[in-house]
Structure formats: structure tokens, C-alpha cells
Design a protein around this motif. Structure first.
Motif, PDB file in Angstrom:
ATOM      1  N   LYS A  30      32.782  43.759  45.399  1.00  0.00           N
ATOM      2  CA  LYS A  30      31.559  42.792  45.699  1.00  0.00           C
ATOM      3  C   LYS A  30      31.181  42.647  47.277  1.00  0.00           C
ATOM      4  CE  LYS A  30      32.461  40.666  40.625  1.00  0.00           C
ATOM      5  NZ  LYS A  30      31.263  40.493  40.568  1.00  0.00           N
ATOM      6  N   SER A  61      32.826  50.018  43.176  1.00  0.00           N
ATOM      7  CA  SER A  61      33.174  49.227  42.188  1.00  0.00           C
ATOM      8  C   SER A  61      33.985  48.971  41.566  1.00  0.00           C
ATOM      9  CB  SER A  61      32.526  49.365  41.283  1.00  0.00           C
ATOM     10  OG  SER A  61      33.325  50.167  40.193  1.00  0.00           O
ATOM     11  N   GLY A  62      34.632  47.448  41.931  1.00  0.00           N
ATOM     12  CA  GLY A  62      35.422  46.767  41.659  1.00  0.00           C
ATOM     13  C   GLY A  62      36.335  47.962  39.731  1.00  0.00           C
ATOM     14  N   ALA A  63      36.140  47.987  39.558  1.00  0.00           N
ATOM     15  CA  ALA A  63      36.877  48.614  38.727  1.00  0.00           C
ATOM     16  C   ALA A  63      37.265  49.819  38.896  1.00  0.00           C
ATOM     17  CB  ALA A  63      35.811  49.015  36.869  1.00  0.00           C
ATOM     18  N   ASP A  87      44.412  42.184  42.669  1.00  0.00           N
ATOM     19  CA  ASP A  87      42.906  42.377  42.061  1.00  0.00           C
ATOM     20  C   ASP A  87      42.139  41.112  42.984  1.00  0.00           C
ATOM     21  OD1 ASP A  87      40.036  42.750  41.545  1.00  0.00           O
ATOM     22  OD2 ASP A  87      40.824  43.054  39.257  1.00  0.00           O
ATOM     23  N   GLU A 138      36.294  36.079  35.791  1.00  0.00           N
ATOM     24  CA  GLU A 138      36.199  35.634  34.603  1.00  0.00           C
ATOM     25  C   GLU A 138      37.150  34.986  33.875  1.00  0.00           C
ATOM     26  OE1 GLU A 138      33.125  37.329  34.179  1.00  0.00           O
ATOM     27  OE2 GLU A 138      33.724  37.736  36.723  1.00  0.00           O
ATOM     28  N   PHE A 177      40.973  39.560  33.767  1.00  0.00           N
ATOM     29  CA  PHE A 177      39.553  40.998  34.059  1.00  0.00           C
ATOM     30  C   PHE A 177      40.287  41.949  35.196  1.00  0.00           C
ATOM     31  CE2 PHE A 177      35.576  42.183  34.304  1.00  0.00           C
ATOM     32  CZ  PHE A 177      35.078  42.609  33.563  1.00  0.00           C
ATOM     33  N   HIS A 178      39.579  42.804  34.789  1.00  0.00           N
ATOM     34  CA  HIS A 178      40.108  44.015  35.802  1.00  0.00           C
ATOM     35  C   HIS A 178      38.800  45.183  35.884  1.00  0.00           C
ATOM     36  CE1 HIS A 178      44.021  42.036  37.513  1.00  0.00           C
ATOM     37  NE2 HIS A 178      43.955  42.454  35.325  1.00  0.00           N
ATOM     38  N   GLY A 179      38.222  44.803  34.556  1.00  0.00           N
ATOM     39  CA  GLY A 179      37.064  45.742  34.985  1.00  0.00           C
ATOM     40  C   GLY A 179      36.341  46.425  32.936  1.00  0.00           C
ATOM     41  N   VAL A 219      39.211  41.462  43.092  1.00  0.00           N
ATOM     42  CA  VAL A 219      37.788  42.331  43.895  1.00  0.00           C
ATOM     43  C   VAL A 219      36.451  41.001  43.723  1.00  0.00           C
ATOM     44  CG1 VAL A 219      35.927  43.146  42.275  1.00  0.00           C
ATOM     45  CG2 VAL A 219      37.981  44.040  42.370  1.00  0.00           C
ATOM     46  N   GLN A 220      36.819  40.041  42.949  1.00  0.00           N
ATOM     47  CA  GLN A 220      35.883  38.719  43.131  1.00  0.00           C
ATOM     48  C   GLN A 220      36.684  37.674  43.875  1.00  0.00           C
ATOM     49  OE1 GLN A 220      34.089  35.389  39.999  1.00  0.00           O
ATOM     50  NE2 GLN A 220      34.763  37.209  38.965  1.00  0.00           N
TER      51      GLN A 220
HETATM   52  N1  PLP Z   1      38.151  42.804  38.795  1.00  0.00           N
HETATM   53  C1  PLP Z   1      37.989  41.601  39.152  1.00  0.00           C
HETATM   54  C2  PLP Z   1      38.894  40.699  39.550  1.00  0.00           C
HETATM   55  C3  PLP Z   1      36.637  40.887  38.929  1.00  0.00           C
HETATM   56  O1  PLP Z   1      36.393  40.590  38.555  1.00  0.00           O
HETATM   57  C4  PLP Z   1      35.203  42.339  38.163  1.00  0.00           C
HETATM   58  C5  PLP Z   1      34.266  42.269  38.060  1.00  0.00           C
HETATM   59  O2  PLP Z   1      33.658  41.141  37.683  1.00  0.00           O
HETATM   60  C6  PLP Z   1      36.409  43.560  38.543  1.00  0.00           C
HETATM   61  C7  PLP Z   1      37.324  43.764  38.734  1.00  0.00           C
HETATM   62  C8  PLP Z   1      35.244  44.853  38.027  1.00  0.00           C
HETATM   63  O3  PLP Z   1      34.227  44.773  39.154  1.00  0.00           O
HETATM   64  P1  PLP Z   1      32.578  45.480  38.850  1.00  0.00           P
HETATM   65  O4  PLP Z   1      32.079  45.394  38.189  1.00  0.00           O
HETATM   66  O5  PLP Z   1      32.519  46.031  39.942  1.00  0.00           O
HETATM   67  O6  PLP Z   1      33.333  47.121  38.250  1.00  0.00           O
END
Ligand code: PLP
Length: 388
Positions: free
Chosen positions: A251, A102-104, A222, A194, A136-138, A224-225
Motif C-alpha cells: 500500500k 501487493s500486500g497479498a 502484516d 478491514e 484480513f490478509h489478502g 500492509v495497511q
Molecule cells: N493485509 C492487510 C492487513 C490488508 O489490509 C490488505 C488489503 O487491504 C492486504 C493484506 C492485501 O493487500 P493487497 O490488496 O495489496 O493484496
């Protein structure tokens, strides 16, 4: 309420406010609900299904791998994991990859890498990771602590120590904070997703990257998105002319299966050694086989298409009735509307278009290969929802 909705409400934790829509199938950029109603998917499962539902190449890669071996453990080599790591490094100039789910989890790895690097180089007291307000990082406790939004923190004290937040696009404040703290790393989202789909200023990002280099601070981006073609580049930092020390991604990387990755640059490539980190499902061969099939197709011609479609949306919506502004990059866009975003999302859903929100904005994250005819139709529906 249908039986499914009753069942879900009774047994699934109350963490999601679901719309009363039961998705039972999908093909490409179309999702179908239990009444047979079709929707144009302008959210792609929050930036996940970048080639839409049931993409034939991805499906083949995943099912072929499922027929070979679905999982082993990280005690053995598997080809999809190594191939995916190679592809990611070749496309970014990074040196090594840690896989999670996952991103987190990708961000957790990045934070650990930054702290261990700083502890070894400067001393264990160099542990602070600076992130931006509104980031937002998780949702894990540590990535929540990294997240620069107080309302996520309130009910989950005590947080993981060692995080400090500073306003976006204010380099002098960031610099002052980083020098005042014993700083191990600085973590940025190039486009705060987010937080309202807000791209950071180029000067701020470049000044931060130069400062990290000068101070030997680990720069984590980061993605992730924003990653995997979403903004019209392989990773959004590439629009900014910087080279991070760690890039986190998830993602869209898996095209619909859970995978996260921390790409480690030269500075930190060897920082995590045996036993320092791990994840049972990390590098799962099925997820990696799907991801290889996604990443292989992310090239300049594809990014040009993402940018073209992005321009199409921006041109249609900027200045349209009921639209105050459009922000973001590529196919990660936020629409500031006169009406409440949630009302626009509801009106679009009624008309067969699924959109998202981010803070007070309508957020669009369509599959990157959405056909023009569907995109045009979705734009018209969104436009009329904003205007009415
Ligand atoms: N980092 C960012 C920039 C995100 O947008 C998100 C999720 O929306 C995350 C981390 C967390 O990712 P995950 O939900 O896959 O743990």
C-alpha cells in the motif's frame, strides 16, 4: 449513467461496488471528478497515496527512473531495488527484503518463509500458520485462507490447508492452539483494518511475541495497511516494543505504484534460496524509485505530525453528536456512529469529503501529509454528517 460508467459496467469484472464518481485528477489531498467537483481525500486510495496525489518529489523520482529504465528482470541488478531494501532494513533492523507487487503477495512470501523455516528446523509437518479471527490478509487463495473471516471463505472451497484461527487478545487460546497444532508461524495485524480498525492489546501482542521466541515459531506482522508511517511510527509493531521475524508491507510503501515487500529478520533471512520464490515485477525500478522517495521522508518529525493530526481528529470526534466511539492508531481511524456508516459516507461525499467504511464503522485513512486546513474542513463535514 455516463458513458464511462456504462463502459466500465460492461467490461470490468463486477468485483467492486463503485460510487457514481469519476475521478479524473488530483493534487495533494484533493481529488476532482468529471463534473469539476472537488473532494477532500480521507481514504488515500485505501492507505496508498501517503503523500497525496502528484507529490512533486515522488513524481520526480518516478519520472526520472522511467526515463532511465522502466523494467529489466530479476536477473540483473538495479539501484532503486537495492537502495529501497537497504533503507527498509536500516529503519527496522530487519536483514533482507523480498519484493512483490501487493500486500497479498508479501504475505504469501511470509507464509512460505515460515513454512520452510519450520520444515527445515522441526520437520515438514510443522506447517500450520495461526492467524486471528476477524483478520484480513489478502485475496489470493492462500492469503484468503489465512484471513480469519468465514464469509470470505464460503464460495472458494477448498482453501489452502494449514491455517487455524483464534480470537484476538486471548493469549491463552492462542497458546493452546499453537501447541496443539504443528505450528510454523503466527501472523498478526497490529491494527485490524478491514476488520473494523481495532488495535490489538499490548499485553497480547507482547505475550505472543515472547511465546514465538520461546517456541521458535516465526512471528509475522502484516503491516500492509498499518505500515509506512500510517499509525505514527514506521511500522505499527514499533508502538508495541516487539521485534517480528517477518514484516509485510505494501500500500503506502509505493506512494501510489504497486509494490509489496516481505522484510525478513535474522531468523529467516536466509531461508528462501535461489528459485524458492520470485515475482516478475518484484523490485521494479520505477516502483522502487518512488518507494525510496517515500521511505526516505518517514522520520520521527513526520511521525509526530501524524500523531498530532490523529489527536486532532480523535479530539474533535470523540463524544461528538452521533459518534459512539473512535478506534485505531495514528491516521488509521474507525468511527463507530449512531447512523449507518454507509449513510455517513454518502453524506460526506455529497459535501465533498471521501471517506471509507470498515465493517460497521466509518474509516479514515487520509494522506499522511494532509494540510491542517483541509483536515479541519473534513472533520467539520464528518462531524455534521454524524450529527444530522
Ligand atoms: N493485509 C492487510 C492487513 C490488508 O489490509 C490488505 C488489503 O487491504 C492486504 C493484506 C492485501 O493487500 P493487497 O490488496 O495489496 O493484496
Amino acid at each position: 449513467m455516463s458513458n464511462l460508467q456504462i463502459l466500465d459496467k460492461q467490461y470490468v469484472a463486477n468485483t467492486y461496488a463503485r460510487f457514481p464518481v469519476e475521478i479524473i485528477s488530483g493534487k495533494g489531498s484533493i481529488l476532482t471528478d468529471s463534473d469539476g467537483k472537488e473532494y477532500i481525500d480521507m481514504g488515500s486510495g485505501i492507505a496508498v497515496s501517503i503523500f497525496g496525489q502528484g507529490d512533486p518529489n515522488w513524481l520526480q523520482a518516478v519520472t526520472e527512473q522511467l526515463g532511465k529504465v522502466q523494467h529489466t528482470s530479476n536477473l540483473y541488478y538495479t539501484e532503486p531495488c537495492a537502495k529501497l531494501a537497504q533503507l527498509l532494513c536500516e529503519k527496522t533492523g530487519m536483514k533482507k527484503v523480498f519484493f512483490g507487487n501487493s500486500g497479498a503477495e508479501a504475505n504469501e512470501c511470509a507464509i512460505k518463509a515460515a513454512r520452510k523455516y519450520a520444515a527445515e528446523k522441526k520437520g515438514a509437518e510443522y506447517s500450520t500458520v495461526i492467524t486471528l479471527e476477524n483478520s484480513f490478509h489478502g485475496r489470493t487463495l492462500t492469503t484468503l485462507s489465512a484471513t480469519g473471516q468465514a464469509h470470505y471463505h464460503e464460495l472458494f472451497q477448498p482453501l489452502t490447508p494449514g491455517f487455524a484461527h483464534t480470537p484476538a487478545n486471548d493469549f491463552e487460546s492462542l497458546k493452546a492452539l499453537a501447541l496443539q497444532e504443528k505450528t510454523a508461524g503466527i501472523m498478526l495485524e497490529i491494527v485490524q483494518g478491514e476488520g473494523g480498525v481495532i488495535a490489538l492489546d499490548k499485553e497480547f501482542v507482547q505475550a505472543t511475541a515472547a511465546f514465538c521466541k520461546e517456541q521458535d515459531i516465526v512471528l509475522i506482522v502484516d503491516e500492509v495497511q498499518t505500515g509506512n508511517g500510517r499509525t505514527g511510527a514506521m511500522y505499527a509493531y514499533m508502538h508495541y516494543g516487539i521485534q517480528p521475524d517477518v514484516v509485510t508491507t505494501a500500500k503506502g510503501l509505493g506512494g501510489g505504484l504497486p509494490i509489496g515487500a516481505a522484510l525478513l529478520g535474522e531468523k529467516v533471512e536466509s531461508v528462501l534460496g535461489f528459485g524458492d520464490h520470485g515475482s516478475t515485477f518484484g523490485g521494479n525500478p520505477v516502483c522502487c524509485a518512488g518507494a525510496v522517495c517515500i521511505v526516505e521522508r518517514l522520520d520521527d518529525a513526520f511521525f509526530a505530525e501524524v500523531q498530532r493530526k490523529s489527536k486532532k481528529i480523535i479530539t474533535a470526534l470523540q463524544g461528538a453528536k452521533g459518534v459512539k466511539s473512535v478506534s485505531g492508531l495514528g491516521l488509521m481511524l474507525g468511527i463507530e456512529t449512531e447512523k449507518a456508516a454507509k449513510d455517513i459516507v454518502a453524506a460526506c461525499m455529497e459535501q465533498g469529503v471521501l471517506c471509507l467504511t470498515a465493517k460497521a464503522k466509518v474509516r479514515l485513512l487520509p494522506p499522511l501529509n494532509i494540510p491542517d486546513a483541509l483536515l479541519d474542513k473534513a472533520i467539520e463535514i464528518i462531524k455534521s454528517a454524524c450529527a444530522s
